[in-house]
Design a protein around this motif. Structure first.
Motif, PDB file in Angstrom:
ATOM      1  N   SER A 115       0.838  -1.197   0.000  1.00  0.00           N
ATOM      2  CA  SER A 115       0.000   0.000   0.000  1.00  0.00           C
ATOM      3  C   SER A 115       0.878   1.253   0.000  1.00  0.00           C
ATOM      4  N   ALA A 116       0.261   2.405  -0.216  1.00  0.00           N
ATOM      5  CA  ALA A 116       1.015   3.664  -0.210  1.00  0.00           C
ATOM      6  C   ALA A 116       1.679   3.896   1.147  1.00  0.00           C
ATOM      7  N   THR A 117       0.930   3.590   2.219  1.00  0.00           N
ATOM      8  CA  THR A 117       1.490   3.764   3.571  1.00  0.00           C
ATOM      9  C   THR A 117       2.645   2.797   3.816  1.00  0.00           C
ATOM     10  N   GLU A 118       2.451   1.543   3.440  1.00  0.00           N
ATOM     11  CA  GLU A 118       3.514   0.552   3.607  1.00  0.00           C
ATOM     12  C   GLU A 118       4.739   0.916   2.780  1.00  0.00           C
ATOM     13  N   SER A 119       4.512   1.369   1.567  1.00  0.00           N
ATOM     14  CA  SER A 119       5.629   1.724   0.681  1.00  0.00           C
ATOM     15  C   SER A 119       6.456   2.860   1.270  1.00  0.00           C
ATOM     16  N   ALA A 120       5.794   3.878   1.799  1.00  0.00           N
ATOM     17  CA  ALA A 120       6.510   5.003   2.402  1.00  0.00           C
ATOM     18  C   ALA A 120       7.294   4.565   3.628  1.00  0.00           C
ATOM     19  N   ARG A 121       6.708   3.689   4.424  1.00  0.00           N
ATOM     20  CA  ARG A 121       7.411   3.202   5.627  1.00  0.00           C
ATOM     21  C   ARG A 121       8.601   2.333   5.262  1.00  0.00           C
ATOM     22  N   TYR A 122       8.418   1.427   4.300  1.00  0.00           N
ATOM     23  CA  TYR A 122       9.538   0.588   3.882  1.00  0.00           C
ATOM     24  C   TYR A 122      10.668   1.429   3.281  1.00  0.00           C
ATOM     25  N   PHE A 204       9.249   9.568   5.596  1.00  0.00           N
ATOM     26  CA  PHE A 204       9.395  10.234   4.308  1.00  0.00           C
ATOM     27  C   PHE A 204       8.122  11.010   3.994  1.00  0.00           C
ATOM     28  N   ASP A 205       8.272  12.263   3.575  1.00  0.00           N
ATOM     29  CA  ASP A 205       7.146  13.122   3.206  1.00  0.00           C
ATOM     30  C   ASP A 205       7.029  13.104   1.678  1.00  0.00           C
ATOM     31  N   GLU A 206       6.069  12.334   1.173  1.00  0.00           N
ATOM     32  CA  GLU A 206       5.949  12.173  -0.279  1.00  0.00           C
ATOM     33  C   GLU A 206       5.547  13.483  -0.952  1.00  0.00           C
ATOM     34  N   LYS A 207       4.749  14.303  -0.312  1.00  0.00           N
ATOM     35  CA  LYS A 207       4.315  15.563  -0.917  1.00  0.00           C
ATOM     36  C   LYS A 207       5.487  16.516  -1.120  1.00  0.00           C
ATOM     37  N   VAL A 212      11.305  14.004   6.515  1.00  0.00           N
ATOM     38  CA  VAL A 212      10.777  15.116   7.321  1.00  0.00           C
ATOM     39  C   VAL A 212      11.864  15.829   8.104  1.00  0.00           C
ATOM     40  N   GLU A 213      13.028  15.210   8.214  1.00  0.00           N
ATOM     41  CA  GLU A 213      14.100  15.804   9.001  1.00  0.00           C
ATOM     42  C   GLU A 213      15.443  15.301   8.492  1.00  0.00           C
ATOM     43  N   SER A 214      16.459  16.128   8.598  1.00  0.00           N
ATOM     44  CA  SER A 214      17.818  15.702   8.276  1.00  0.00           C
ATOM     45  C   SER A 214      18.409  14.932   9.455  1.00  0.00           C
ATOM     46  N   PHE A 215      19.087  13.834   9.157  1.00  0.00           N
ATOM     47  CA  PHE A 215      19.693  13.072  10.252  1.00  0.00           C
ATOM     48  C   PHE A 215      20.821  13.851  10.925  1.00  0.00           C
TER      49      PHE A 215
END
Length: 475
Positions: A115-122, A204-207, A212-215
């Motif tokens: 899913s879109a959510t799973e893809s972003a998390r992976y 990860f912020d797809e938009k 969302v942050e630099s390490f």
């Protein structure tokens, strides 16, 4: 394949699995992995043509096995781009850099049925895995068994002993797991802490097309020994304007500056007073803190890493370090080995470290300067010099030799090498069993820092270990 994908890449088990799967034991580990990735990619392409690679169309256990294989293939497909992203982020600093390959990676994962959510998390976990490997592998150079074990433990500190457990339950809950680093001054505890702190999960912020942050801003380090007692609380928790003389404006402490995806490194934790320990314990238990001069509680969501170069058992026994505070910090206790142990276990360790230090200082990777530095060290100090300042001293020795072609060593307060004493006593046949075991227990304690670890390695109970160490002290 599933087992290898979940395995700690710094473990012997992983190396054995990769060699077995590649089927070419005569190749180097990187070449074995490259061959395995090619084989998995070929199998995935074949499956895509024959039956499709949408995991949703498969039943268990095939679905889980295919999921692991597809994630393995997708991760390695974007390895070079992730390495480049890490370097770009280090160069650009605290502003998240655009991830040009994110669209391609997310589209691939969705094609595999996630899913879109799973893809972003992976995708975020892929980047996290690569960062962890980058900082652990490049920051802690060495081939000695104790250094390999250190890298293995640091990986576990980020992903647990099994990344499948991390993926299912803990990827967004690691703030409750603290790490305590033990070891002598100059061994690299700060580098080890940074490897953990810069390897947390960052969404990860797809938009926006970036994380969302630099390490680079997810790790905050504070050396507690450099502040007087009156200022430590302000540096930790912050203060309100007018809270004390000199507080001319509001100040954010490290707990307020730490992001939800970050970590705080409290160095020299063994130097703080009991009242400060109590307040830190409350923060760790309640996940909240109050700035000095304020009654407003604020939420702390980051992770805590602490370190000390003092024997933690002695601090606890003398009442200088509270037991309840220790138990809250010790989700994982990692001992960073001294340089003399690393060199004793593998003489090539010195050459690897010198090559890295010389290249970092001069840009020269030919080996000529490294050989000159090595020659001066061996001629002046000998191969058994104990390096009381550890890697930090080795770095300064290298600078001194590059400038003056000389380094005389730090011989102040260096006790006779315990290992050499034991070996000399054994060779001379002048040690009884009690003296030998007492010396061995002391040697293990100097290396690992805790009575529990000595007891585990000697198969003795804690009281017996303490008794033997007391005998050694009296001798």
């Amino acid at each position: 394949m599933s087992q290898a994908a979940a395995c700690n890449p710094f473990s012997d088990e992983y190396s054995a699995l990769i060699g077995e799967l590649a089927g070419k034991t005569n190749l180097s580990s990187p070449d074995q992995l490259k061959l395995l990735v090619e084989r998995v990619s070929d199998r995935v392409r074949q499956l895509e043509v024959a039956a499709g690679t949408d995991v949703r169309q498969y039943a268990e256990p095939d679905r889980t096995m295919l999921t692991n294989a597809l994630l393995f293939e997708a991760y390695h497909r974007f390895l070079a781009q992730m390495d480049q992203l890490i370097l770009e982020q280090i160069q650009d600093g605290d502003s998240p850099v655009p991830v040009a390959f994110a669209g391609e990676a997310l589209a691939l994962l969705r094609r595999y049925g996630f899913s879109a959510t799973e893809s972003a998390r992976y995708f975020a976990i892929f980047y996290q895995i690569r960062r962890a490997y980058f900082f652990i592998d490049r920051g802690l150079i060495g081939v000695s068994p104790c250094l390999k074990e250190l890298r293995r433990q640091l990986w576990n500190s980020v992903f647990t002993h099994d990344i499948r457990c991390y993926d299912q339950w803990l990827w967004n809950r690691m703030e409750d797991f603290s790490t305590l680093l033990l070891g002598e001054t100059g061994t690299g505890k700060g580098t080890a802490a940074a490897a953990i702190g810069r390897s947390g999960f960052i969404p990860f912020d797809e938009k926006k097309g970036c994380f969302v942050e630099s390490f680079t801003r997810s790790f905050i380090s504070l050396n507690l020994s450099q502040f007087p007692e009156t200022l430590i609380e302000s540096e930790l928790f912050g203060h309100r304007k007018g809270a004390f003389t000199g507080a001319v404006e509001d100040h954010q402490g490290v707990f307020a500056r730490c992001s939800p995806h970050g970590a705080i490194f409290l160095d020299e934790i063994g130097d703080v007073s009991i009242p400060v320990q109590i307040k830190l314990l409350q923060v760790l238990q309640e996940r909240a803190f109050t700035p000095v001069g304020s009654h407003e509680k604020r939420r702390f969501q980051g992770r805590v890493i602490a370190a000390t170069n003092k024997p933690i058992e002695k601090l606890r026994a003398s009442g200088q370090f509270r037991d309840d505070f220790y138990y809250r910090l010790c989700s994982q206790v990692i001992t960073v080995p001294p340089l003399r142990q690393r060199i004793a276990e593998n003489s090539g360790e010195l050459d690897l470290l010198l090559a890295s230090i010389v290249e970092r200082l001069t840009g020269d990777s030919s080996g000529r300067l490294m050989e000159m530095v090595r020659e001066v060290i061996l001629k002046t100090l000998g191969k058994d010099y104990p390096w009381p300042g550890n890697v930090r001293e080795l770095e300064q020795a290298t600078r001194s030799i590059l400038l003056t072609r000389r380094y005389d060593g730090d011989h102040r307060g260096i006790a006779p090498d315990l290992r050499s004493q034991l070996l000399a006593g054994i060779d001379a046949g002048a040690m009884d069993a009690d003296a030998l075991l007492a010396g061995y227990c002391r040697l293990l304690y100097e290396r690992h820092g805790t009575i529990e670890e000595v007891a585990r390695r000697t198969n003795l109970d804690r009281r017996t270990v303490k008794a033997y160490m007391q005998k050694r002290k009296q001798a």
